[in-house]
Scaffold this motif. Sequence first.
Motif, PDB file in Angstrom:
ATOM      1  N   TYR A  96       0.253  -0.607   0.061  1.00  9.59           N
ATOM      2  CA  TYR A  96       0.075   0.541   0.695  1.00  9.59           C
ATOM      3  C   TYR A  96       1.036   0.965  -0.238  1.00  9.59           C
ATOM      4  CZ  TYR A  96      -3.431   3.459   1.068  1.00  9.59           C
ATOM      5  OH  TYR A  96      -4.357   4.813   1.192  1.00  9.59           O
ATOM      6  N   SER A  97       1.106   1.818  -0.732  1.00 12.76           N
ATOM      7  CA  SER A  97       1.716   2.845  -1.216  1.00 12.76           C
ATOM      8  C   SER A  97       0.901   4.485  -1.362  1.00 12.76           C
ATOM      9  CB  SER A  97       3.088   2.401  -2.194  1.00 12.76           C
ATOM     10  OG  SER A  97       3.203   2.171  -3.162  1.00 12.76           O
ATOM     11  N   ALA A  98       0.373   5.195  -0.487  1.00 15.86           N
ATOM     12  CA  ALA A  98       0.136   6.145  -0.783  1.00 15.86           C
ATOM     13  C   ALA A  98       1.046   7.502  -0.906  1.00 15.86           C
ATOM     14  CB  ALA A  98      -0.370   6.786   0.740  1.00 15.86           C
ATOM     15  N   GLU A  99       1.043   8.317  -1.851  1.00 11.84           N
ATOM     16  CA  GLU A  99       2.155   9.241  -2.534  1.00 11.84           C
ATOM     17  C   GLU A  99       1.676  10.808  -2.093  1.00 11.84           C
ATOM     18  OE1 GLU A  99       3.237   8.130  -6.177  1.00 11.84           O
ATOM     19  OE2 GLU A  99       3.698   5.875  -5.512  1.00 11.84           O
ATOM     20  N   GLY A 100       3.294  11.057  -0.990  1.00 14.09           N
ATOM     21  CA  GLY A 100       2.572  13.067  -1.314  1.00 14.09           C
ATOM     22  C   GLY A 100       1.869  13.059  -1.115  1.00 14.09           C
ATOM     23  N   GLN A 101       1.327  12.824   0.492  1.00 12.25           N
ATOM     24  CA  GLN A 101       0.783  13.260   1.846  1.00 12.25           C
ATOM     25  C   GLN A 101       1.755  13.828   2.263  1.00 12.25           C
ATOM     26  OE1 GLN A 101      -2.111  11.732   1.223  1.00 12.25           O
ATOM     27  NE2 GLN A 101      -2.579   9.379   1.009  1.00 12.25           N
ATOM     28  N   THR A 102       1.203  15.287   3.487  1.00 11.03           N
ATOM     29  CA  THR A 102       2.204  15.873   4.510  1.00 11.03           C
ATOM     30  C   THR A 102       0.716  16.049   5.759  1.00 11.03           C
ATOM     31  OG1 THR A 102       0.631  17.846   3.133  1.00 11.03           O
ATOM     32  CG2 THR A 102       2.707  17.313   2.695  1.00 11.03           C
ATOM     33  N   ASP A 103      -0.841  15.901   4.979  1.00 14.10           N
ATOM     34  CA  ASP A 103      -1.626  16.493   6.615  1.00 14.10           C
ATOM     35  C   ASP A 103      -1.274  14.971   7.153  1.00 14.10           C
ATOM     36  OD1 ASP A 103      -3.898  17.921   6.200  1.00 14.10           O
ATOM     37  OD2 ASP A 103      -4.486  16.030   7.163  1.00 14.10           O
ATOM     38  N   GLU A 104      -1.107  15.588   8.704  1.00 12.90           N
ATOM     39  CA  GLU A 104      -1.081  14.691  10.011  1.00 12.90           C
ATOM     40  C   GLU A 104      -2.055  13.284   9.187  1.00 12.90           C
ATOM     41  OE1 GLU A 104       1.453  14.008  11.615  1.00 12.90           O
ATOM     42  OE2 GLU A 104       2.965  15.615  11.005  1.00 12.90           O
ATOM     43  N   ASP A 106      -3.831  12.180   6.922  1.00 13.05           N
ATOM     44  CA  ASP A 106      -3.484  10.944   5.802  1.00 13.05           C
ATOM     45  C   ASP A 106      -2.235  10.214   6.208  1.00 13.05           C
ATOM     46  OD1 ASP A 106      -5.557  12.551   4.093  1.00 13.05           O
ATOM     47  OD2 ASP A 106      -3.883  13.802   3.655  1.00 13.05           O
ATOM     48  N   LEU A 107      -1.051  10.989   7.201  1.00 10.77           N
ATOM     49  CA  LEU A 107       0.426  10.134   6.900  1.00 10.77           C
ATOM     50  C   LEU A 107      -1.016   8.956   8.481  1.00 10.77           C
ATOM     51  CD1 LEU A 107       2.331  13.068   8.088  1.00 10.77           C
ATOM     52  CD2 LEU A 107       1.923  11.529   6.127  1.00 10.77           C
ATOM     53  N   ASP A 108      -1.183   9.329   9.084  1.00 10.22           N
ATOM     54  CA  ASP A 108      -2.555   8.152  10.406  1.00 10.22           C
ATOM     55  C   ASP A 108      -2.301   6.850   9.714  1.00 10.22           C
ATOM     56  OD1 ASP A 108      -1.284   9.101  12.453  1.00 10.22           O
ATOM     57  OD2 ASP A 108      -2.212  10.280  12.670  1.00 10.22           O
ATOM     58  N   HIS A 109      -3.205   7.295   8.017  1.00 15.41           N
ATOM     59  CA  HIS A 109      -3.912   7.176   7.740  1.00 15.41           C
ATOM     60  C   HIS A 109      -3.318   5.446   6.446  1.00 15.41           C
ATOM     61  CE1 HIS A 109      -7.254   4.820   5.376  1.00 15.41           C
ATOM     62  NE2 HIS A 109      -6.935   5.136   4.253  1.00 15.41           N
ATOM     63  N   THR A 110      -2.425   6.366   6.112  1.00 12.15           N
ATOM     64  CA  THR A 110      -1.544   5.316   5.702  1.00 12.15           C
ATOM     65  C   THR A 110      -0.792   4.155   6.641  1.00 12.15           C
ATOM     66  OG1 THR A 110      -0.550   7.014   4.244  1.00 12.15           O
ATOM     67  CG2 THR A 110       1.328   5.389   4.345  1.00 12.15           C
ATOM     68  N   VAL A 134       8.656   4.871   4.180  1.00  9.71           N
ATOM     69  CA  VAL A 134       8.810   6.411   5.017  1.00  9.71           C
ATOM     70  C   VAL A 134       8.202   7.231   4.637  1.00  9.71           C
ATOM     71  CG1 VAL A 134      10.323   7.391   6.906  1.00  9.71           C
ATOM     72  CG2 VAL A 134      10.709   5.474   6.636  1.00  9.71           C
ATOM     73  N   SER A 135       8.078   7.528   3.677  1.00 12.64           N
ATOM     74  CA  SER A 135       7.516   8.663   2.862  1.00 12.64           C
ATOM     75  C   SER A 135       6.138   8.977   2.805  1.00 12.64           C
ATOM     76  CB  SER A 135       7.740   9.447   1.135  1.00 12.64           C
ATOM     77  OG  SER A 135       7.976   8.570   0.679  1.00 12.64           O
ATOM     78  N   GLY A 136       5.533   7.399   3.351  1.00 14.25           N
ATOM     79  CA  GLY A 136       4.401   8.005   3.322  1.00 14.25           C
ATOM     80  C   GLY A 136       3.574   7.874   4.673  1.00 14.25           C
ATOM     81  N   LEU A 137       4.537   8.247   5.448  1.00 18.58           N
ATOM     82  CA  LEU A 137       4.344   8.314   6.903  1.00 18.58           C
ATOM     83  C   LEU A 137       5.118   9.721   7.587  1.00 18.58           C
ATOM     84  CD1 LEU A 137       5.606   4.913   8.176  1.00 18.58           C
ATOM     85  CD2 LEU A 137       2.895   5.399   7.534  1.00 18.58           C
ATOM     86  N   SER A 138       5.772  10.651   6.557  1.00 12.49           N
ATOM     87  CA  SER A 138       5.808  11.541   7.355  1.00 12.49           C
ATOM     88  C   SER A 138       6.054  12.956   5.971  1.00 12.49           C
ATOM     89  CB  SER A 138       7.327  11.665   7.599  1.00 12.49           C
ATOM     90  OG  SER A 138       8.293  12.807   7.429  1.00 12.49           O
ATOM     91  N   SER A 139       5.930  14.309   6.087  1.00 12.05           N
ATOM     92  CA  SER A 139       6.078  14.865   4.718  1.00 12.05           C
ATOM     93  C   SER A 139       7.775  14.646   4.752  1.00 12.05           C
ATOM     94  CB  SER A 139       5.623  16.173   5.474  1.00 12.05           C
ATOM     95  OG  SER A 139       6.949  16.682   5.947  1.00 12.05           O
ATOM     96  N   ASN A 140       7.738  14.647   2.888  1.00  8.30           N
ATOM     97  CA  ASN A 140       9.043  15.029   2.504  1.00  8.30           C
ATOM     98  C   ASN A 140      10.195  15.376   3.760  1.00  8.30           C
ATOM     99  OD1 ASN A 140       8.177  12.801   0.895  1.00  8.30           O
ATOM    100  ND2 ASN A 140       9.142  13.261  -0.952  1.00  8.30           N
ATOM    101  N   ALA A 169       7.410   7.133  15.425  1.00  6.33           N
ATOM    102  CA  ALA A 169       6.087   6.309  16.288  1.00  6.33           C
ATOM    103  C   ALA A 169       5.670   5.067  15.800  1.00  6.33           C
ATOM    104  CB  ALA A 169       5.056   7.099  17.364  1.00  6.33           C
ATOM    105  N   ARG A 170       4.622   5.990  14.023  1.00 12.33           N
ATOM    106  CA  ARG A 170       3.831   5.568  13.203  1.00 12.33           C
ATOM    107  C   ARG A 170       5.120   4.138  12.251  1.00 12.33           C
ATOM    108  NH1 ARG A 170       3.360  10.364  11.000  1.00 12.33           N
ATOM    109  NH2 ARG A 170       0.678  11.457  11.493  1.00 12.33           N
ATOM    110  N   VAL A 171       6.438   4.323  12.485  1.00 15.07           N
ATOM    111  CA  VAL A 171       7.433   3.287  11.580  1.00 15.07           C
ATOM    112  C   VAL A 171       7.524   2.645  13.210  1.00 15.07           C
ATOM    113  CG1 VAL A 171      10.143   2.346  11.278  1.00 15.07           C
ATOM    114  CG2 VAL A 171       8.134   4.992  10.897  1.00 15.07           C
ATOM    115  N   ARG A 172       7.500   2.572  14.157  1.00 16.41           N
ATOM    116  CA  ARG A 172       7.844   1.434  15.563  1.00 16.41           C
ATOM    117  C   ARG A 172       6.170   0.761  15.693  1.00 16.41           C
ATOM    118  NH1 ARG A 172      10.908   0.884  19.181  1.00 16.41           N
ATOM    119  NH2 ARG A 172      12.115   2.604  18.574  1.00 16.41           N
TER     120      ARG A 172
END
Length: 396
Positions: A96-104, A106-110, A134-140, A169-172
């Motif tokens: 599942y790869s969402a791309e270019g998200q910045t909103d918190e 959206d990152l939680d959703h990914t 990791v770019s799906g869980l953080s802004s670039n 925390a998301r990665v963990r």
Amino acid sequence: MTQSNLPQFSNTNQAFQHLTNGELSRAVALFSLLGKPWVVSLGSALTKLALALRIPVGWAVRPTVYAQFCGGESIDDSKGTIAKLAEHGVRTILDYSAEGQTDESDLDHTCSEVLATIQAADGDARHAFAVFKVSGLSSNALLEKVGRSLRGEAELTSEEHAAWERVQARVRTLCEATHRAGGRIMVDAEESWIQDAIDAIAEDMMSDYNRDKVFVFNTLQMYRHDRLSYLKDMAARADEGGYLTGVKLVRGAYMEKERSRAEEMGYPSPIQPDKASSDRDFDAAVDWVLDHLGQVHLVAGSHNEASNLRLCEGMQARGIEARDARVSFAQLLGMSDPITFNLAAHGYNVAKYVPYGPIREAIPYLIRRAQENTSVAGQTLRELELLKQEQLRRKA
Ligand SMILES: Cc1cc2nc3c(=O)[nH]c(=O)nc-3n(C[C@H](O)[C@H](O)[C@H](O)COP(=O)(O)OP(=O)(O)OC[C@H]3O[C@@H](n4cnc5c(N)ncnc54)[C@H](O)[C@@H]3O)c2cc1C
């Protein structure tokens, strides 16, 4: 194992057994089109335009590129693909790869979506690994700034610190869930300007979870001229820290972007001077890992026939069995089936990335696949030739 036990990637019966005659014809038609750069450029431009104008594209995309390269719109929808691969000894890596998200949010959703792939794999041996970017869980922008701060070139503000804590925390959450489920998870590699932050977090997770088994794998792009030494340094840090290393080796997907950014911004390109140098370092990295399998486990992510065969030969020469769990092979769904299915038939651990998600969200991925199949024209032609051979074989 004798030499004749090495897989023959030209065995089309084995390679395409999983395809019906209709699916075989679709693949022939699609790869014929993808071999024409003007078709791919026009198709990509029209699709982007249709998306921008909110014109529905599903009718054109679903039965063609989407059916070839994606598992389905959801994990549930991908079950048929997972079962079919498993029938032929090929395991799944739900992607599942969402791309270019910045909103918190959206990152939680990914993060929740990737978590669902880990849960789907729990107790189901048809799944080989989970994977995330990791770019799906953080802004670039944050990843880039963290990289600069790790190199002592910038300092994070307190807000950025807090955001970075949330990314970690998301990665963990994902690594912890994988560890609990007894699975394995790969961290994809991305653009060099965000990769230092990704490497830092991946090494951190390996140090926490890879104590007696390899649960977490970092990815190294061998088109970068510094990765062979990074591989050895990363493994040395793991040795010192008393944990194991997991590594996915690839050549790298962002070459043009890397080169043009380096040129525009006036810094030396991190990319090798030519293809032969990328090939040389890919081979050297594979050899080095095979010689250090006690400490480093390997996933080879490549569509290159010679590289895959060379890895089989390297295993054979060192007396490493095909099904040794420390070595895995991986390809993308819909590409290089002759490699995947012939490896599986010879007992190697091999898996396909199975991207899934709503069609609209999959479009950037599909455009990249189409362009990649044009830019590695040699390989696309080879696949097309094998598909046609199989059509003739079935007719005969
Ligand atoms: C399972 C899997 C997982 C992957 N995961 C990632 C990932 O996490 N991150 C990522 O970046 N990519 C990833 N990729 C893509 C991969 O990096 C390659 O882009 C792709 O697989 C093509 O390389 P190849 O080894 O299959 O084939 P080949 O056709 O042998 O190699 C093509 C590659 O060689 C390199 N190359 C081509 N021309 C030159 C040149 N002139 N100079 C220097 N190098 C050159 C480029 O990397 C190009 O993509 C993955 C691929 C697979 C199959």
